[in-house]
Design an enzyme around this catalytic site. Structure first.
Site, mmCIF file in Angstrom:
data_model
loop_
_atom_site.group_PDB
_atom_site.id
_atom_site.type_symbol
_atom_site.label_atom_id
_atom_site.label_comp_id
_atom_site.label_asym_id
_atom_site.label_seq_id
_atom_site.Cartn_x
_atom_site.Cartn_y
_atom_site.Cartn_z
ATOM 1 N N SER A 135 -49.476 101.939 -10.487
ATOM 2 C CA SER A 135 -50.573 101.406 -9.663
ATOM 3 C C SER A 135 -51.592 102.219 -9.737
ATOM 4 C CB SER A 135 -49.972 101.195 -8.316
ATOM 5 O OG SER A 135 -51.384 101.030 -7.373
ATOM 6 N N GLU A 137 -53.318 102.871 -7.229
ATOM 7 C CA GLU A 137 -53.018 103.669 -5.719
ATOM 8 C C GLU A 137 -52.749 105.054 -6.217
ATOM 9 O OE1 GLU A 137 -53.203 102.884 -2.259
ATOM 10 O OE2 GLU A 137 -54.767 101.568 -3.169
ATOM 11 N N TYR A 158 -46.570 104.314 -0.346
ATOM 12 C CA TYR A 158 -46.518 103.598 -1.199
ATOM 13 C C TYR A 158 -46.787 104.296 -2.474
ATOM 14 C CZ TYR A 158 -48.194 99.684 -4.885
ATOM 15 O OH TYR A 158 -48.145 99.288 -6.154
HETATM 16 P P1 NAP Z 1 -45.724 91.031 -4.941
HETATM 17 O O1 NAP Z 1 -46.243 89.650 -5.047
HETATM 18 O O2 NAP Z 1 -45.496 91.782 -3.626
HETATM 19 O O3 NAP Z 1 -44.099 90.927 -5.630
HETATM 20 C C1 NAP Z 1 -43.129 91.894 -5.329
HETATM 21 C C2 NAP Z 1 -41.984 91.628 -5.921
HETATM 22 O O4 NAP Z 1 -40.860 92.645 -5.450
HETATM 23 C C3 NAP Z 1 -41.282 90.147 -5.053
HETATM 24 O O5 NAP Z 1 -40.646 89.212 -6.000
HETATM 25 C C4 NAP Z 1 -40.358 90.810 -4.109
HETATM 26 O O6 NAP Z 1 -39.326 89.874 -3.698
HETATM 27 C C5 NAP Z 1 -39.820 91.888 -4.943
HETATM 28 N N1 NAP Z 1 -38.854 92.742 -4.075
HETATM 29 C C6 NAP Z 1 -39.458 93.439 -3.087
HETATM 30 N N2 NAP Z 1 -38.648 94.399 -2.727
HETATM 31 C C7 NAP Z 1 -37.654 94.536 -3.658
HETATM 32 C C8 NAP Z 1 -36.447 94.913 -3.428
HETATM 33 N N3 NAP Z 1 -35.738 95.894 -2.689
HETATM 34 N N4 NAP Z 1 -35.451 94.633 -4.499
HETATM 35 C C9 NAP Z 1 -35.715 93.623 -5.445
HETATM 36 N N5 NAP Z 1 -36.998 93.052 -5.576
HETATM 37 C C10 NAP Z 1 -37.873 93.366 -4.558
HETATM 38 O O7 NAP Z 1 -46.337 92.083 -6.027
HETATM 39 P P2 NAP Z 1 -47.107 91.886 -7.269
HETATM 40 O O8 NAP Z 1 -48.626 91.801 -6.723
HETATM 41 O O9 NAP Z 1 -46.535 90.648 -8.181
HETATM 42 O O10 NAP Z 1 -47.053 93.065 -7.895
HETATM 43 C C11 NAP Z 1 -46.145 93.364 -8.975
HETATM 44 C C12 NAP Z 1 -45.747 94.912 -9.158
HETATM 45 O O11 NAP Z 1 -46.950 95.495 -9.552
HETATM 46 C C13 NAP Z 1 -45.224 95.824 -8.017
HETATM 47 O O12 NAP Z 1 -44.577 96.790 -8.320
HETATM 48 C C14 NAP Z 1 -46.633 96.244 -7.444
HETATM 49 O O13 NAP Z 1 -46.442 97.554 -6.590
HETATM 50 C C15 NAP Z 1 -47.238 96.831 -8.847
HETATM 51 N N6 NAP Z 1 -48.794 96.712 -8.672
HETATM 52 C C16 NAP Z 1 -49.355 95.611 -8.232
HETATM 53 C C17 NAP Z 1 -50.757 95.396 -8.287
HETATM 54 C C18 NAP Z 1 -51.641 94.231 -7.823
HETATM 55 O O14 NAP Z 1 -52.892 94.420 -7.615
HETATM 56 N N7 NAP Z 1 -51.018 93.053 -7.674
HETATM 57 C C19 NAP Z 1 -51.400 96.610 -8.850
HETATM 58 C C20 NAP Z 1 -50.904 97.707 -9.558
HETATM 59 C C21 NAP Z 1 -49.485 97.463 -9.272
HETATM 60 P P3 NAP Z 1 -39.782 88.817 -2.589
HETATM 61 O O15 NAP Z 1 -40.548 87.754 -3.162
HETATM 62 O O16 NAP Z 1 -38.302 88.355 -2.269
HETATM 63 O O17 NAP Z 1 -40.404 89.492 -1.487
HETATM 64 O O1 G4F Z 2 -55.896 94.130 -0.597
HETATM 65 P P1 G4F Z 2 -55.261 95.428 -0.159
HETATM 66 O O2 G4F Z 2 -54.207 95.222 0.726
HETATM 67 O O3 G4F Z 2 -54.818 96.102 -1.432
HETATM 68 P P2 G4F Z 2 -54.707 97.615 -1.771
HETATM 69 O O4 G4F Z 2 -54.192 98.639 -0.755
HETATM 70 O O5 G4F Z 2 -55.639 98.198 -2.662
HETATM 71 O O6 G4F Z 2 -53.255 97.825 -2.671
HETATM 72 C C1 G4F Z 2 -53.237 96.617 -3.760
HETATM 73 O O7 G4F Z 2 -53.457 97.040 -4.944
HETATM 74 C C2 G4F Z 2 -52.937 98.112 -5.559
HETATM 75 C C3 G4F Z 2 -53.558 98.585 -6.684
HETATM 76 O O8 G4F Z 2 -54.391 99.585 -6.458
HETATM 77 C C4 G4F Z 2 -51.280 97.717 -5.777
HETATM 78 F F1 G4F Z 2 -50.726 98.772 -6.357
HETATM 79 C C5 G4F Z 2 -50.792 97.331 -4.392
HETATM 80 O O9 G4F Z 2 -49.380 97.090 -4.741
HETATM 81 C C6 G4F Z 2 -51.589 96.192 -3.795
HETATM 82 O O10 G4F Z 2 -51.172 95.191 -4.674
HETATM 83 O O11 G4F Z 2 -56.539 96.392 0.256
HETATM 84 C C7 G4F Z 2 -57.770 96.303 -0.349
HETATM 85 C C8 G4F Z 2 -58.607 97.168 0.333
HETATM 86 C C9 G4F Z 2 -58.105 98.349 1.267
HETATM 87 O O12 G4F Z 2 -59.287 99.481 1.217
HETATM 88 C C10 G4F Z 2 -57.981 98.248 2.623
HETATM 89 O O13 G4F Z 2 -58.292 99.045 3.620
HETATM 90 O O14 G4F Z 2 -58.939 96.170 1.564
HETATM 91 C C11 G4F Z 2 -59.236 96.744 2.660
HETATM 92 N N1 G4F Z 2 -59.123 95.963 3.913
HETATM 93 C C12 G4F Z 2 -60.037 95.656 4.816
HETATM 94 N N2 G4F Z 2 -59.544 94.730 5.332
HETATM 95 C C13 G4F Z 2 -57.801 95.263 3.969
HETATM 96 C C14 G4F Z 2 -58.315 94.409 5.040
HETATM 97 N N3 G4F Z 2 -56.866 95.149 3.319
HETATM 98 C C15 G4F Z 2 -55.862 94.350 4.030
HETATM 99 N N4 G4F Z 2 -54.768 93.908 3.148
HETATM 100 N N5 G4F Z 2 -56.082 93.437 4.935
HETATM 101 C C16 G4F Z 2 -57.425 93.529 5.710
HETATM 102 O O15 G4F Z 2 -57.427 92.636 6.827
#
Ligand code: NAP
Ligand code: G4F
Length: 345
Positions: A135, A137, A158
């Site tokens: 990520s 992050e 995280y």
């Molecule tokens: P998500 O929608 O939160 O999906 C997470 C998945 O992981 C779900 O299927 C969840 O199952 C499963 N999971 C959670 N805890 C687990 C455990 N203990 N054992 C097995 N499975 C588990 O996340 P996403 O947005 O698809 O992201 C996919 C991956 O990319 C994650 O690793 C995230 O950290 C990473 N990532 C995401 C972003 C982004 O912007 N979306 C960016 C960078 C990296 P349930 O459905 O049962 O909860």
């Molecule tokens: O949407 P967010 O919660 O995503 P964040 O923290 O960037 O993390 C996501 O992206 C990562 C990749 O860079 C992934 F690795 C991670 O798994 C996840 O998918 O928050 C985005 C921004 C933050 O700065 C937060 O402080 O939005 C700001 N924010 C402002 N108000 C909020 C809110 N975030 C959330 N979730 N809820 C609010 O009400």
């Protein structure tokens, strides 16, 4: 013979898009799902077929990244050519509240899976390629733009866990000569995004406000800037990474960043609404340590993998707002129908 893949996190946003992509390429897809007292497969129900159907291409196994014996059993049963480790406790704010669990699932979970693969490869002689969902992050407070050479500066439990997973992956690649690739993906969103991430929280609120079901939206830090792309584009980058001749580390991003304020403004405007009339700040959404500015440089992915994003910021916002207006309209109809039923009772 069709290739087979194993996906942890298949029920998540990325897992569902990746499953669709792999099926379109003829793969047999195995996925690990967590046991839950309520259904957690809504995002993949449309591609799932009953186990008795001879044409099924998606096979689900119960498992959890915190349970290495289960992971080992699933790996042996699926015997995949490719493993995509997408499973994680992926919410940054939640990781401050559940740091130990986040480390267990995200850091140790990756280590557990890598160790299963190491043994599986050794005792079967099979070749298995591994994708680790890293990520942006992990860059945290590092100065933007960030690329593969930028030093990590994680700002949450995280992010620290993802940095550990990243380095476990690098170590297993170097120590055992395994094909292990780290994707370092910047934020990617879609109509399937979890509803507590900020983009989806905003577009859900826009839909519900438009339908008259909600009148306010409480947000935290509006100044944070993110490089937001479309999840459908990003799973294609994951797949390309595992088709490349060499393993490595790849940043995936759009190269453009916007603030949360700008996202809110654009999302409300897409529905003909003025965001300032509805958005209020609730400090409980602030994080103990914030990541202010993420902006990715994906030159390597473009040059080496031939990947570039297809969906820009305004298309992404429009796609999410339209989907959530449709969803809220459905909710409104159910609500109106229920009101009518009760008034007749
Ligand atoms: P998500 O929608 O939160 O999906 C997470 C998945 O992981 C779900 O299927 C969840 O199952 C499963 N999971 C959670 N805890 C687990 C455990 N203990 N054992 C097995 N499975 C588990 O996340 P996403 O947005 O698809 O992201 C996919 C991956 O990319 C994650 O690793 C995230 O950290 C990473 N990532 C995401 C972003 C982004 O912007 N979306 C960016 C960078 C990296 P349930 O459905 O049962 O909860
Ligand atoms: O949407 P967010 O919660 O995503 P964040 O923290 O960037 O993390 C996501 O992206 C990562 C990749 O860079 C992934 F690795 C991670 O798994 C996840 O998918 O928050 C985005 C921004 C933050 O700065 C937060 O402080 O939005 C700001 N924010 C402002 N108000 C909020 C809110 N975030 C959330 N979730 N809820 C609010 O009400």
């Amino acid at each position: 013979m069709a290739k087979s893949a194993l996906i942890t996190g298949i029920t998540g946003q990325d897992g569902s898009y990746l499953t669709e992509l792999l099926l379109s390429k003829g793969y047999l897809v195995h996925g690990i799902v967590r046991r839950s007292s309520s259904f957690n497969t809504a995002r993949i129900d449309h591609v799932y077929k009953d186990p008795h159907d001879p044409n099924r291409r998606v096979i689900l196994h119960y498992g959890d990244l915190t349970d290495s014996t289960g992971l080992r059993r699933v790996l042996e049963a699926a015997a995949p050519e490719e493993v995509y480790n997408l499973g994680a406790q992926s919410h940054v704010k939640v990781s401050f509240e559940n740091p130990e669990y986040t480390a267990d699932a995200d850091a140790l979970g990756t280590l557990r899976l890598l160790d299963c693969i190491r043994d599986h490869v050794q005792h079967t002689g099979r070749k298995v390629r591994f994708y680790q969902a890293g990520s942006s992050e992990m860059f945290g407070a590092a100065k933007p733009p960030q690329n593969e050479t930028t030093a990590f500066y994680p700002r949450s439990p995280y992010a620290v866990s993802k940095v550990a997973a990243h380095w476990y992956a690098v170590n297993y690649r170097e120590a055992y000569g395994l094909f292990i690739t780290n994707g370092i993906l910047f934020n990617h969103e879609s109509p399937r995004r979890g509803e507590t991430f900020v983009t989806r929280k905003i577009t859900r609120a826009v839909g519900r406000i438009k339908a008259g079901l909600q009148d306010k939206l409480f947000l935290g830090n509006l100044d944070a800037r993110r490089d937001w792309g479309f999840a459908g584009d990003y799973v294609d980058a994951m797949w390309r990474m595992l088709q490349h001749s060499e393993p490595g580390d790849f940043v995936v991003a759009t190269g453009k960043a916007y603030s949360v304020r700008e996202f809110a403004e654009a999302a409300f405007a897409a529905a003909g609404l003025d965001w300032q009339k509805y958005v209020q700040i609730d400090p409980s959404y602030f994080r103990p340590t914030e990541v202010d500015f993420l902006l990715g440089d994906a030159t390597k992915a473009e040059t080496v993998l031939g990947w570039s994003p297809k969906t820009d910021f305004s298309q992404l916002v429009k796609m999410m707002v339209e989907a959530d207006i449709g969803l809220a309209e459905g909710e409104r109809l159910v609500w109106a129908n229920n009101c009518q039923t009760y008034s007749m009772a």
